[in-house]
Design a protein around this motif. Structure first.
Motif, PDB file in Angstrom:
ATOM      1  N   GLN A   1      -6.269   3.052  -5.749  1.00  0.00           N
ATOM      2  CA  GLN A   1      -7.209   3.270  -4.636  1.00  0.00           C
ATOM      3  C   GLN A   1      -7.747   4.687  -4.847  1.00  0.00           C
ATOM      4  O   GLN A   1      -7.012   5.664  -4.704  1.00  0.00           O
ATOM      5  CB  GLN A   1      -6.487   3.153  -3.283  1.00  0.00           C
ATOM      6  CG  GLN A   1      -7.447   3.275  -2.102  1.00  0.00           C
ATOM      7  CD  GLN A   1      -6.732   3.349  -0.760  1.00  0.00           C
ATOM      8  OE1 GLN A   1      -5.552   3.707  -0.673  1.00  0.00           O
ATOM      9  NE2 GLN A   1      -7.443   3.046   0.306  1.00  0.00           N
TER      10      GLN A   1
ATOM     11  N   MET B   1      -9.048   7.354  -0.367  1.00  0.00           N
ATOM     12  CA  MET B   1      -8.139   6.827   0.643  1.00  0.00           C
ATOM     13  C   MET B   1      -8.895   6.656   1.968  1.00  0.00           C
ATOM     14  O   MET B   1      -8.915   7.536   2.821  1.00  0.00           O
ATOM     15  CB  MET B   1      -6.922   7.743   0.801  1.00  0.00           C
ATOM     16  CG  MET B   1      -5.886   7.451  -0.264  1.00  0.00           C
ATOM     17  SD  MET B   1      -6.356   8.109  -1.852  1.00  0.00           S
ATOM     18  CE  MET B   1      -5.566   9.692  -1.753  1.00  0.00           C
TER      19      MET B   1
ATOM     20  N   LEU C   1       4.101  -2.362   4.219  1.00  0.00           N
ATOM     21  CA  LEU C   1       3.759  -0.940   4.130  1.00  0.00           C
ATOM     22  C   LEU C   1       4.859  -0.199   3.368  1.00  0.00           C
ATOM     23  O   LEU C   1       6.053  -0.377   3.631  1.00  0.00           O
ATOM     24  CB  LEU C   1       3.563  -0.326   5.512  1.00  0.00           C
ATOM     25  CG  LEU C   1       2.450  -0.955   6.349  1.00  0.00           C
ATOM     26  CD1 LEU C   1       2.096  -0.039   7.526  1.00  0.00           C
ATOM     27  CD2 LEU C   1       1.201  -1.241   5.532  1.00  0.00           C
TER      28      LEU C   1
ATOM     29  N   GLU D   1       6.685   7.661  -0.289  1.00  0.00           N
ATOM     30  CA  GLU D   1       7.349   6.383  -0.593  1.00  0.00           C
ATOM     31  C   GLU D   1       8.515   6.578  -1.565  1.00  0.00           C
ATOM     32  O   GLU D   1       9.310   5.680  -1.792  1.00  0.00           O
ATOM     33  CB  GLU D   1       6.338   5.400  -1.191  1.00  0.00           C
ATOM     34  CG  GLU D   1       5.187   4.998  -0.258  1.00  0.00           C
ATOM     35  CD  GLU D   1       4.050   6.015  -0.191  1.00  0.00           C
ATOM     36  OE1 GLU D   1       4.091   7.023  -0.945  1.00  0.00           O
ATOM     37  OE2 GLU D   1       3.128   5.810   0.615  1.00  0.00           O
TER      38      GLU D   1
ATOM     39  N   ASP E   1       5.866   2.785   3.369  1.00  0.00           N
ATOM     40  CA  ASP E   1       6.603   3.903   3.961  1.00  0.00           C
ATOM     41  C   ASP E   1       7.472   3.449   5.130  1.00  0.00           C
ATOM     42  O   ASP E   1       7.888   4.272   5.945  1.00  0.00           O
ATOM     43  CB  ASP E   1       5.631   5.007   4.415  1.00  0.00           C
ATOM     44  CG  ASP E   1       4.731   4.552   5.551  1.00  0.00           C
ATOM     45  OD1 ASP E   1       4.681   3.342   5.842  1.00  0.00           O
ATOM     46  OD2 ASP E   1       4.078   5.421   6.160  1.00  0.00           O
TER      47      ASP E   1
ATOM     48  N   ARG F   1       1.847  13.703   7.364  1.00  0.00           N
ATOM     49  CA  ARG F   1       2.864  14.014   8.386  1.00  0.00           C
ATOM     50  C   ARG F   1       4.145  14.550   7.765  1.00  0.00           C
ATOM     51  O   ARG F   1       5.023  15.008   8.472  1.00  0.00           O
ATOM     52  CB  ARG F   1       3.180  12.754   9.216  1.00  0.00           C
ATOM     53  CG  ARG F   1       2.104  12.401  10.225  1.00  0.00           C
ATOM     54  CD  ARG F   1       2.348  11.038  10.809  1.00  0.00           C
ATOM     55  NE  ARG F   1       2.299  10.011   9.776  1.00  0.00           N
ATOM     56  CZ  ARG F   1       2.826   8.797   9.888  1.00  0.00           C
ATOM     57  NH1 ARG F   1       3.456   8.458  10.983  1.00  0.00           N
ATOM     58  NH2 ARG F   1       2.729   7.927   8.890  1.00  0.00           N
TER      59      ARG F   1
ATOM     60  N   LYS G   1       0.829   9.767  -7.461  1.00  0.00           N
ATOM     61  CA  LYS G   1       1.895   8.808  -7.114  1.00  0.00           C
ATOM     62  C   LYS G   1       2.580   8.266  -8.364  1.00  0.00           C
ATOM     63  O   LYS G   1       3.180   7.187  -8.336  1.00  0.00           O
ATOM     64  CB  LYS G   1       1.302   7.655  -6.302  1.00  0.00           C
ATOM     65  CG  LYS G   1       0.608   8.082  -5.014  1.00  0.00           C
ATOM     66  CD  LYS G   1       1.571   8.187  -3.855  1.00  0.00           C
ATOM     67  CE  LYS G   1       0.835   8.500  -2.559  1.00  0.00           C
ATOM     68  NZ  LYS G   1       1.678   8.339  -1.390  1.00  0.00           N
TER      69      LYS G   1
ATOM     70  N   ALA H   1      -7.221  -0.064   1.414  1.00  0.00           N
ATOM     71  CA  ALA H   1      -6.140  -0.176   0.421  1.00  0.00           C
ATOM     72  C   ALA H   1      -5.865  -1.652   0.109  1.00  0.00           C
ATOM     73  O   ALA H   1      -5.765  -2.045  -1.054  1.00  0.00           O
ATOM     74  CB  ALA H   1      -4.870   0.500   0.944  1.00  0.00           C
TER      75      ALA H   1
ATOM     76  N   PRO I   1       0.839  -1.195   0.000  1.00  0.00           N
ATOM     77  CA  PRO I   1       0.000   0.000   0.000  1.00  0.00           C
ATOM     78  C   PRO I   1       0.881   1.255   0.000  1.00  0.00           C
ATOM     79  O   PRO I   1       1.769   1.396   0.835  1.00  0.00           O
ATOM     80  CB  PRO I   1      -0.799  -0.113   1.306  1.00  0.00           C
ATOM     81  CG  PRO I   1      -0.651  -1.552   1.734  1.00  0.00           C
ATOM     82  CD  PRO I   1       0.702  -1.974   1.239  1.00  0.00           C
TER      83      PRO I   1
ATOM     84  N   GLY J   1      -1.474   6.524   0.431  1.00  0.00           N
ATOM     85  CA  GLY J   1      -1.876   7.496   1.463  1.00  0.00           C
ATOM     86  C   GLY J   1      -1.414   8.920   1.163  1.00  0.00           C
ATOM     87  O   GLY J   1      -0.547   9.148   0.316  1.00  0.00           O
TER      88      GLY J   1
END
Ligand code: UTP
Length: 288
Positions: free
Chosen positions: A117, A120, A143, A41, A145, A30, A74, A126, A23, A26
Protein backbone atom coordinates in the motif's frame (compact mmCIF):
# COMPACT_ATOMS: atom_id res chain seq x y z
CA UNK A 1 4.58 -20.63 29.18
CA UNK A 2 1.47 -19.13 30.79
CA UNK A 3 -1.79 -21.02 30.36
CA UNK A 4 -3.32 -18.11 28.44
CA UNK A 5 -1.07 -18.48 25.38
CA UNK A 6 -3.02 -19.41 22.31
CA UNK A 7 -2.32 -22.65 20.51
CA UNK A 8 -5.00 -23.93 18.21
CA UNK A 9 -4.91 -27.74 18.37
CA UNK A 10 -7.82 -28.48 16.01
CA UNK A 11 -7.93 -26.63 12.69
CA UNK A 12 -11.41 -26.52 11.16
CA UNK A 13 -12.32 -29.41 8.83
CA UNK A 14 -13.21 -28.72 5.16
CA UNK A 15 -12.63 -24.99 5.14
CA UNK A 16 -15.07 -22.92 3.06
CA UNK A 17 -12.89 -19.82 3.20
CA UNK A 18 -9.23 -20.20 2.31
CA UNK A 19 -8.01 -16.62 1.81
CA UNK A 20 -7.44 -13.69 4.14
CA UNK A 21 -6.06 -10.17 4.09
CA UNK A 22 -4.18 -8.70 7.03
CA UNK A 23 -3.79 -4.91 6.76
CA UNK A 24 -0.52 -3.96 8.44
CA UNK A 25 0.60 -0.86 6.52
CA UNK A 26 -0.52 1.91 8.92
CA UNK A 27 1.79 4.44 10.55
CA UNK A 28 1.22 3.34 14.13
CA UNK A 29 1.26 6.93 15.35
CA UNK A 30 -0.32 6.06 18.70
CA UNK A 31 2.77 4.02 19.51
CA UNK A 32 5.51 6.47 18.51
CA UNK A 33 8.41 6.61 19.05
CA UNK A 34 8.45 2.78 19.49
CA UNK A 35 7.02 2.32 15.98
CA UNK A 36 9.47 4.57 14.13
CA UNK A 37 11.74 1.66 13.16
CA UNK A 38 9.70 -1.34 14.39
CA UNK A 39 6.21 -1.96 12.92
CA UNK A 40 3.57 -2.06 15.65
CA UNK A 41 2.45 -5.41 14.24
CA UNK A 42 5.94 -6.71 15.16
CA UNK A 43 5.90 -5.63 18.81
CA UNK A 44 6.29 -8.72 21.01
CA UNK A 45 3.48 -10.01 23.19
CA UNK A 46 5.01 -12.62 25.52
CA UNK A 47 7.04 -14.72 23.07
CA UNK A 48 5.88 -13.71 19.59
CA UNK A 49 4.99 -10.60 17.60
CA UNK A 50 1.38 -9.45 17.42
CA UNK A 51 1.01 -10.38 13.75
CA UNK A 52 2.00 -13.99 14.42
CA UNK A 53 -1.05 -14.37 16.70
CA UNK A 54 -3.17 -12.90 13.89
CA UNK A 55 -1.77 -15.32 11.28
CA UNK A 56 -2.25 -18.26 13.69
CA UNK A 57 -5.90 -17.28 14.23
CA UNK A 58 -6.46 -17.23 10.45
CA UNK A 59 -4.73 -20.61 9.97
CA UNK A 60 -6.84 -22.14 12.76
CA UNK A 61 -9.93 -21.03 10.81
CA UNK A 62 -8.80 -23.10 7.81
CA UNK A 63 -7.18 -20.25 5.87
CA UNK A 64 -4.24 -21.29 3.72
CA UNK A 65 -3.44 -18.15 1.67
CA UNK A 66 -2.80 -14.86 3.38
CA UNK A 67 -2.09 -11.46 1.83
CA UNK A 68 -0.42 -9.08 4.27
CA UNK A 69 -0.76 -5.41 3.27
CA UNK A 70 2.49 -3.60 4.05
CA UNK A 71 4.19 -0.27 3.41
CA UNK A 72 7.83 0.73 3.37
CA UNK A 73 9.44 0.33 6.79
CA UNK A 74 7.49 -2.90 7.43
CA UNK A 75 10.21 -5.22 6.06
CA UNK A 76 10.52 -6.95 9.45
CA UNK A 77 7.15 -8.62 8.79
CA UNK A 78 8.25 -10.63 5.70
CA UNK A 79 11.54 -11.34 7.42
CA UNK A 80 9.71 -12.85 10.41
CA UNK A 81 7.78 -15.36 8.27
CA UNK A 82 10.60 -16.26 5.86
CA UNK A 83 13.26 -18.98 6.18
CA UNK A 84 16.58 -18.26 7.87
CA UNK A 85 18.84 -21.24 7.02
CA UNK A 86 21.83 -19.88 8.98
CA UNK A 87 19.77 -19.46 12.16
CA UNK A 88 18.19 -22.90 11.72
CA UNK A 89 21.62 -24.52 11.23
CA UNK A 90 23.00 -22.81 14.31
CA UNK A 91 20.04 -23.91 16.46
CA UNK A 92 20.25 -27.45 15.08
CA UNK A 93 23.98 -27.75 15.81
CA UNK A 94 23.43 -26.39 19.31
CA UNK A 95 20.66 -28.93 19.99
CA UNK A 96 18.18 -26.11 20.67
CA UNK A 97 15.28 -28.16 19.38
CA UNK A 98 12.40 -26.20 20.87
CA UNK A 99 13.66 -22.90 19.49
CA UNK A 100 14.35 -24.59 16.14
CA UNK A 101 10.79 -25.92 15.92
CA UNK A 102 9.35 -22.49 16.75
CA UNK A 103 11.41 -20.89 13.97
CA UNK A 104 10.69 -23.60 11.36
CA UNK A 105 6.97 -23.42 12.04
CA UNK A 106 6.87 -19.79 10.88
CA UNK A 107 7.46 -20.50 7.21
CA UNK A 108 5.12 -23.46 7.04
CA UNK A 109 2.11 -21.79 8.69
CA UNK A 110 0.50 -20.59 5.43
CA UNK A 111 1.27 -19.29 1.94
CA UNK A 112 1.95 -15.68 2.79
CA UNK A 113 2.02 -12.96 0.12
CA UNK A 114 2.93 -9.32 0.61
CA UNK A 115 0.88 -6.60 -1.03
CA UNK A 116 2.10 -2.99 -0.99
CA UNK A 117 0.00 0.00 0.00
CA UNK A 118 1.98 2.99 -1.24
CA UNK A 119 -0.24 5.73 0.20
CA UNK A 120 -1.82 5.04 3.55
CA UNK A 121 -5.28 6.35 2.75
CA UNK A 122 -7.06 4.29 5.38
CA UNK A 123 -8.25 0.76 6.13
CA UNK A 124 -10.72 0.65 3.21
CA UNK A 125 -7.93 1.62 0.81
CA UNK A 126 -5.65 -1.03 2.36
CA UNK A 127 -8.26 -3.77 1.75
CA UNK A 128 -8.77 -2.57 -1.84
CA UNK A 129 -5.07 -3.26 -2.54
CA UNK A 130 -5.82 -6.98 -1.99
CA UNK A 131 -8.41 -7.21 -4.78
CA UNK A 132 -6.43 -9.17 -7.38
CA UNK A 133 -4.95 -11.49 -4.72
CA UNK A 134 -8.47 -12.36 -3.51
CA UNK A 135 -10.17 -12.71 -6.91
CA UNK A 136 -13.74 -14.04 -6.77
CA UNK A 137 -13.61 -15.94 -3.45
CA UNK A 138 -15.06 -15.07 -0.04
CA UNK A 139 -12.28 -13.94 2.28
CA UNK A 140 -11.50 -12.87 5.83
CA UNK A 141 -9.94 -9.59 6.95
CA UNK A 142 -8.02 -9.54 10.24
CA UNK A 143 -6.53 -6.29 11.52
CA UNK A 144 -2.82 -6.78 12.05
CA UNK A 145 -2.65 -4.85 15.32
CA UNK A 146 -5.37 -6.67 17.26
CA UNK A 147 -5.23 -10.09 18.92
CA UNK A 148 -8.53 -11.87 19.50
CA UNK A 149 -8.17 -14.22 22.42
CA UNK A 150 -10.89 -16.72 21.59
CA UNK A 151 -12.85 -18.36 24.42
CA UNK A 152 -11.71 -21.97 25.07
CA UNK A 153 -8.89 -21.52 22.57
CA UNK A 154 -11.25 -21.12 19.60
CA UNK A 155 -10.41 -18.92 16.61
CA UNK A 156 -12.72 -15.90 16.31
CA UNK A 157 -12.15 -15.91 12.53
CA UNK A 158 -13.31 -19.55 12.66
CA UNK A 159 -16.52 -18.29 14.29
CA UNK A 160 -17.08 -15.93 11.32
CA UNK A 161 -16.31 -18.70 8.81
CA UNK A 162 -18.96 -20.88 10.48
CA UNK A 163 -21.53 -18.06 10.37
CA UNK A 164 -20.71 -17.45 6.70
CA UNK A 165 -21.02 -21.15 5.87
CA UNK A 166 -24.43 -21.31 7.57
CA UNK A 167 -25.91 -18.09 6.16
CA UNK A 168 -23.98 -17.31 2.94
CA UNK A 169 -23.77 -13.61 3.80
CA UNK A 170 -20.88 -11.34 4.79
CA UNK A 171 -20.27 -11.21 8.54
CA UNK A 172 -18.58 -8.63 10.75
CA UNK A 173 -17.32 -9.54 14.22
CA UNK A 174 -18.80 -7.30 16.90
CA UNK A 175 -19.03 -6.82 20.65
CA UNK A 176 -21.01 -4.59 23.00
CA UNK A 177 -19.07 -1.82 24.78
CA UNK A 178 -20.00 0.93 27.26
CA UNK A 179 -21.81 3.77 25.44
CA UNK A 180 -19.11 6.34 26.22
CA UNK A 181 -16.51 4.22 24.36
CA UNK A 182 -18.34 3.85 21.03
CA UNK A 183 -16.63 6.91 19.50
CA UNK A 184 -13.39 4.90 19.11
CA UNK A 185 -14.97 2.31 16.82
CA UNK A 186 -17.18 1.53 13.87
CA UNK A 187 -20.71 1.06 15.28
CA UNK A 188 -23.49 -1.23 14.00
CA UNK A 189 -27.11 -0.38 13.37
CA UNK A 190 -28.48 -3.87 13.82
CA UNK A 191 -31.38 -6.09 14.89
CA UNK A 192 -30.70 -9.20 17.02
CA UNK A 193 -31.45 -12.56 15.35
CA UNK A 194 -30.57 -14.72 18.38
CA UNK A 195 -27.48 -16.80 19.21
CA UNK A 196 -25.24 -13.70 19.07
CA UNK A 197 -26.11 -13.00 15.43
CA UNK A 198 -27.44 -9.64 14.23
CA UNK A 199 -28.95 -8.39 10.99
CA UNK A 200 -26.88 -5.30 10.10
CA UNK A 201 -28.68 -2.49 8.27
CA UNK A 202 -26.14 0.30 8.71
CA UNK A 203 -22.74 1.19 10.19
CA UNK A 204 -21.16 4.46 11.32
CA UNK A 205 -17.45 5.13 11.85
CA UNK A 206 -16.52 6.68 15.23
CA UNK A 207 -19.84 8.40 16.02
CA UNK A 208 -20.39 10.59 19.06
CA UNK A 209 -22.05 8.47 21.79
CA UNK A 210 -25.31 10.42 21.57
CA UNK A 211 -25.46 9.83 17.80
CA UNK A 212 -24.44 6.14 17.81
CA UNK A 213 -27.12 3.72 16.51
CA UNK A 214 -26.15 1.13 19.19
CA UNK A 215 -23.33 0.12 21.54
CA UNK A 216 -22.36 -2.81 19.30
CA UNK A 217 -18.93 -2.11 17.79
CA UNK A 218 -16.83 -3.75 15.08
CA UNK A 219 -14.27 -6.12 16.59
CA UNK A 220 -11.40 -6.13 14.03
CA UNK A 221 -12.42 -9.23 12.05
CA UNK A 222 -14.55 -9.46 8.90
CA UNK A 223 -15.74 -12.08 6.43
CA UNK A 224 -16.46 -10.53 3.05
CA UNK A 225 -17.79 -11.57 -0.32
CA UNK A 226 -15.97 -9.96 -3.28
CA UNK A 227 -18.73 -7.36 -3.78
CA UNK A 228 -16.95 -5.37 -1.05
CA UNK A 229 -14.38 -4.32 -3.69
CA UNK A 230 -16.69 -2.36 -6.03
CA UNK A 231 -18.29 -0.87 -2.89
CA UNK A 232 -14.83 0.26 -1.75
CA UNK A 233 -14.08 1.75 -5.16
CA UNK A 234 -17.21 3.88 -4.88
CA UNK A 235 -16.34 5.01 -1.33
CA UNK A 236 -15.00 8.55 -1.00
CA UNK A 237 -12.94 9.90 1.88
CA UNK A 238 -14.84 9.70 5.14
CA UNK A 239 -14.01 10.11 8.84
CA UNK A 240 -10.48 11.52 9.31
CA UNK A 241 -10.14 12.06 5.53
CA UNK A 242 -9.55 8.29 5.09
CA UNK A 243 -11.25 5.71 2.86
CA UNK A 244 -13.22 3.90 5.52
CA UNK A 245 -13.99 0.19 5.30
CA UNK A 246 -17.00 0.93 7.53
CA UNK A 247 -18.50 3.24 4.85
CA UNK A 248 -18.21 0.58 2.14
CA UNK A 249 -19.81 -1.97 4.49
CA UNK A 250 -22.66 0.46 5.21
CA UNK A 251 -23.31 0.82 1.46
CA UNK A 252 -23.45 -2.99 1.10
CA UNK A 253 -25.58 -3.51 4.21
CA UNK A 254 -28.17 -1.11 2.77
CA UNK A 255 -28.77 -3.40 -0.20
CA UNK A 256 -27.90 -6.99 0.74
CA UNK A 257 -28.03 -9.35 3.71
CA UNK A 258 -25.17 -8.51 6.10
CA UNK A 259 -24.61 -10.11 9.50
CA UNK A 260 -22.95 -9.16 12.76
CA UNK A 261 -21.54 -11.96 14.94
CA UNK A 262 -20.77 -11.31 18.61
CA UNK A 263 -17.29 -12.61 19.35
CA UNK A 264 -16.76 -15.40 21.85
CA UNK A 265 -13.55 -14.16 23.34
CA UNK A 266 -11.65 -11.04 24.20
CA UNK A 267 -10.36 -8.31 21.92
CA UNK A 268 -6.80 -7.20 22.74
CA UNK A 269 -6.06 -4.02 20.80
CA UNK A 270 -2.31 -3.80 20.78
CA UNK A 271 -2.10 -0.56 18.77
CA UNK A 272 -1.43 1.55 21.86
CA UNK A 273 0.81 1.09 24.94
CA UNK A 274 -1.86 0.24 27.52
CA UNK A 275 -3.41 -2.31 25.18
CA UNK A 276 -0.05 -4.03 24.69
CA UNK A 277 0.49 -4.25 28.43
CA UNK A 278 -3.00 -5.71 28.93
CA UNK A 279 -2.43 -8.25 26.14
CA UNK A 280 0.80 -9.43 27.80
CA UNK A 281 -1.01 -9.90 31.12
CA UNK A 282 -3.93 -11.78 29.57
CA UNK A 283 -1.76 -14.06 27.44
CA UNK A 284 0.61 -14.82 30.32
CA UNK A 285 -2.48 -15.98 32.22
CA UNK A 286 -1.86 -13.28 34.86
CA UNK A 287 -5.19 -11.57 34.34
CA UNK A 288 -8.55 -13.21 33.83
P1 UTP B 1 -5.25 1.68 12.67
O1 UTP B 1 -6.00 2.88 12.28
O2 UTP B 1 -5.39 1.17 14.05
O3 UTP B 1 -3.70 1.80 12.34
O4 UTP B 1 -5.60 0.54 11.63
P2 UTP B 1 -2.74 3.04 12.23
O5 UTP B 1 -3.26 4.03 11.25
O6 UTP B 1 -1.39 2.46 11.99
O7 UTP B 1 -2.83 3.58 13.73
P3 UTP B 1 -2.50 4.99 14.37
O8 UTP B 1 -3.85 5.60 14.56
O9 UTP B 1 -1.60 5.73 13.41
O10 UTP B 1 -1.83 4.67 15.68
C1 UTP B 1 -5.82 -0.83 11.94
C2 UTP B 1 -4.95 -1.73 11.06
O11 UTP B 1 -5.05 -1.35 9.69
C3 UTP B 1 -3.77 -1.09 9.14
C4 UTP B 1 -2.85 -0.81 10.32
O12 UTP B 1 -1.51 -1.18 10.03
C5 UTP B 1 -3.46 -1.64 11.44
O13 UTP B 1 -2.91 -2.94 11.52
N1 UTP B 1 -3.86 0.05 8.17
C6 UTP B 1 -4.41 1.24 8.56
C7 UTP B 1 -3.37 -0.12 6.89
O14 UTP B 1 -2.88 -1.23 6.53
N2 UTP B 1 -3.40 0.93 6.02
C8 UTP B 1 -3.95 2.13 6.36
O15 UTP B 1 -3.97 3.06 5.50
C9 UTP B 1 -4.46 2.29 7.66
Amino acid sequence: MGGGLMDYPHPMPDPVVTKALIPAAGWGTRFLPATKAVPKEMLPVVDRPVIQYVVEEAVAAGITDIGIIISSGKEAIPRHFSRDPALERWLEEGGKNEALASVRRLHSLANIHYIPQHDMLGLGHAVLQGRSFIGAAPFAVLLGDTILHGAAGASVTGQLVEAFAAHQAPVVACEPVARERVSRYGVLDATPLGDGLHQVTGLVEKPRPEEAPSNLVIASRYLFTPDIFPALERTGRGHGGEIQLTDAMAALAAKRRFLGCEIKGRRLDVGHPRGLLEACQVLMGDEK
